[in-house]
Motif scaffolding. Structure first.
Motif, PDB file in Angstrom:
ATOM      1  N   ASN A 243       0.825  -1.214   0.000  1.00 57.00           N
ATOM      2  CA  ASN A 243       0.000   0.000   0.000  1.00 57.00           C
ATOM      3  C   ASN A 243       0.856   1.259   0.000  1.00 57.00           C
ATOM      4  O   ASN A 243       1.652   1.467   0.908  1.00 57.00           O
ATOM      5  CB  ASN A 243      -0.895   0.032   1.240  1.00 57.00           C
ATOM      6  CG  ASN A 243      -2.093  -0.885   1.107  1.00 57.00           C
ATOM      7  OD1 ASN A 243      -2.372  -1.392   0.011  1.00 57.00           O
ATOM      8  ND2 ASN A 243      -2.798  -1.097   2.189  1.00 57.00           N
ATOM      9  N   VAL A 254      -5.278   5.632  -0.972  1.00 56.95           N
ATOM     10  CA  VAL A 254      -4.456   4.422  -0.871  1.00 56.95           C
ATOM     11  C   VAL A 254      -4.300   3.783  -2.254  1.00 56.95           C
ATOM     12  O   VAL A 254      -5.282   3.503  -2.935  1.00 56.95           O
ATOM     13  CB  VAL A 254      -5.091   3.400   0.093  1.00 56.95           C
ATOM     14  CG1 VAL A 254      -4.213   2.147   0.190  1.00 56.95           C
ATOM     15  CG2 VAL A 254      -5.291   4.023   1.473  1.00 56.95           C
ATOM     16  N   LYS A 256      -3.073   0.502  -3.798  1.00 59.45           N
ATOM     17  CA  LYS A 256      -2.664  -0.873  -3.482  1.00 59.45           C
ATOM     18  C   LYS A 256      -1.963  -1.448  -4.702  1.00 59.45           C
ATOM     19  O   LYS A 256      -2.596  -1.762  -5.702  1.00 59.45           O
ATOM     20  CB  LYS A 256      -3.877  -1.711  -3.098  1.00 59.45           C
ATOM     21  CG  LYS A 256      -3.513  -3.050  -2.515  1.00 59.45           C
ATOM     22  CD  LYS A 256      -4.735  -3.730  -1.911  1.00 59.45           C
ATOM     23  CE  LYS A 256      -4.336  -5.047  -1.255  1.00 59.45           C
ATOM     24  NZ  LYS A 256      -5.505  -5.777  -0.755  1.00 59.45           N
TER      25      LYS A 256
END
Ligand SMILES: Nc1ncnc2c1ncn2[C@@H]1O[C@H](COP(=O)(O)OP(=O)(O)O)[C@@H](O)[C@H]1O
Ligand SMILES: [Mg+2]
Length: 495
Positions: A243, A254, A256
């Protein structure tokens, strides 16, 4: 001011609606409405009459609509109160999806405690105003009470399209069949991908079929299975997914970051268009995929070497100035602040986007080098599970001109009762002793069982099938393995 004049929009304003829709993106928008209405099942049905495709149904068993609700639903820009998790937002989805594909849309619905209702809209630029026909209650009722083959407890909605533009204007069975097959595949892939999280959570099941009105027949149904673009078995690189977090005012974004294992052949990786086309950013809004990669949106550029890199981003709660979805929900538009924001994202270990991309590229290059250096092998054949065969092919160059190796269980005769395997070089079969066959986990024992054991044997013994002769050393090895495996098998069966 000298007063005011009423300026209703020209009907032709409808022409531009949903111009970027195709059949499958439009259907996804209708299914979104079904999900918002808390339907557990949706049926998409092609209707065939006199050999030609005439119309299409989308039927759900959701909450349905009352008369007041359905009027708002048919209104262009008719909005309602949206909850945190609703997929709807502009109040144009139903209309845009329908009129981008068909001339006529009929909506029939029944909500708890209300009579069935129906409305029909026609996209006819010569008609003045925004008239909407009211469907007779009896008709709505009879359509809603047909056996659609989905669980039904009295509420639900039917959307029907007539005079669909994209349908072939022919009754030539081959062309109609071809069209159905191609469209269904596209729809199944698109819905399976965009709604994969919702499907995986078990919130919705979606089916497709074809009804032949003349013969009162309904063909076999196909089911939409989830296609998770991050659905690899094992990460391509240790430490991933990772992340990367960026701050935008009070908000957190965020990223990922995933690295796929190289050379996967599965649909989850290739997503119909090929892996290279699907690197980049995958945006989700309320669990629905809006953009399946294809671009780095200014963060980087798409090149072959980055094909293993895919980034998952949930855009819920982020301001539209940063990221906004298009009305067709098939793309996300990024604002000027987006790329600098992404560049500022860091992981716990200090890694940045640039580090991530370097890792993904390195993984790609290294896998290409390594595979080139690997010795080719005889391909696995019958007895291997399909996923296992794919995994082997992903890693090892195959001698596809060679007959494959089959692995089969059989009863060994008395003299060889204790042997674990027998090599049949002429027919390329590795026979395995039925007596030592591991019990199946789930009742039935298929011929593709014992993948772990078979893959180990394949890696160990493939060489025993190559070449004209077995050398002394090969023969000794086979005897050695026979000895040890037989003992191991006996221990396992408890003898
Ligand atoms: N299948 C359905 N079941 C129940 N209500 C629906 C359905 N389809 C549409 N509606 C109603 O019609 C409204 C308008 O739909 P739509 O034009 O797609 O806009 P949006 O989804 O952005 O609200 C929805 O908000 C919902 O109230
Ligand atoms: Mg909608």
């Amino acid at each position: 001011m000298d007063g005011s004049v009423e300026l209703p929009p020209d009907r032709r304003a409808l022409d531009g609606l949903g111009r970027n829709h195709s059949l499958h993106t439009a259907l996804a928008d209708l299914v979104d409405n079904s999900i918002d209405a808390e339907a557990s099942h949706v049926l998409i049905r092609f209707v065939r009459k006199d050999g030609r495709l005439r119309g299409l149904y989308v039927v759900d068993n959701g909450k349905g609509m009352s008369a007041a609700r359905i009027n708002v639903a048919m209104t262009l820009g008719g909005r309602r109160e949206y909850s945190e998790k609703d997929l709807g937002s502009f109040g144009i989805g139903l209309k845009a999806a329908s009129f981008s594909n068909a001339k006529l849309v009929t909506v029939l619905s029944c909500a708890a405690g209300h009579a069935p209702v129906g409305r029909r809209l026609e996209a006819d630029p010569n008609k003045r105003g925004f008239h909407c026909d009211v469907v007779a209650e009896a008709f709505a009722k009879s359509e809603l009470s047909r056996r659609w083959g989905i669980p039904w407890s009295g509420t639900g909605t039917i959307v029907r399209w007539d005079e669909v533009f994209g349908f072939p204007v022919t009754d030539d069975p081959t062309r109609v069949e071809e069209f159905i097959t191609r469209s269904m595949t596209e729809i199944i892939n698109h819905l399976g991908l965009t709604l994969h999280r919702v499907i995986e959570e078990g919130r919705i099941e979606i089916f497709l079929d074809v009804e032949d009105v003349d013969h009162e027949l309904v063909g076999p149904r196909s089911r939409v299975d989830a296609i998770n673009p991050f659905g690899y078995a094992r990460t391509g690189k240790a430490g991933y997914p990772k992340n990367l977090v960026a701050r935008h005012g009070d908000l957190q974004v965020v990223f990922k970051c995933h690295i796929w294992p190289p050379r996967s052949r599965i649909l989850e990786f290739n997503l119909a268009k090929g892996a290279e086309k699907h690197q980049g950013l995958f945006f989700y809004r309320r669990g629905r995929l809006l953009q399946a990669g294809g671009s780095w949106d200014g963060v980087s550029v798409a090149v072959r070497e980055r094909q293993l890199a895919r980034v998952e981003v949930d855009i819920d709660g982020l301001p539209p100035g940063l990221l906004a979805m298009n009305p067709e929900k098939s793309r996300v538009q990024v604002g000027p602040d987006f790329a600098p924001l992404a560049a500022s994202a860091v992981a716990d270990d200090g890694a940045t986007f640039a580090d991530y991309l370097t890792d993904a590229e390195e993984r790609f290059r290294e896998s290409r080098k390594r595979r080139r250096a690997r010795k080719s092998m005889i391909p696995p054949g019958k007895g291997f599970a399909p996923q296992l065969k794919r995994a082997i092919r992903d890693e090892i160059p195959m001698q596809d001109h060679q007959a494959p190796i089959t692995m089969r269980w059989t009863r060994f005769d008395r003299a060889h009762r204790d042997d674990f395997f027998r090599v049949d070089r002429a027919d390329r079969v590795l026979w395995l002793n039925e007596r030592f066959r591991p019990p199946a986990k789930s009742g039935r024992r298929g011929s593709n069982d014992a993948s772990l054991l078979k893959s180990l044997l394949y890696l160990l013994m493939e060489q025993a099938f190559t070449g004209e002769y077995l050398g002394v050393r090969d023969r000794d090895n086979i005897e050695l393995w026979q000895e040890i495996l037989s003992m191991a098998a006996k221990v396992d069966v408890g003898e």
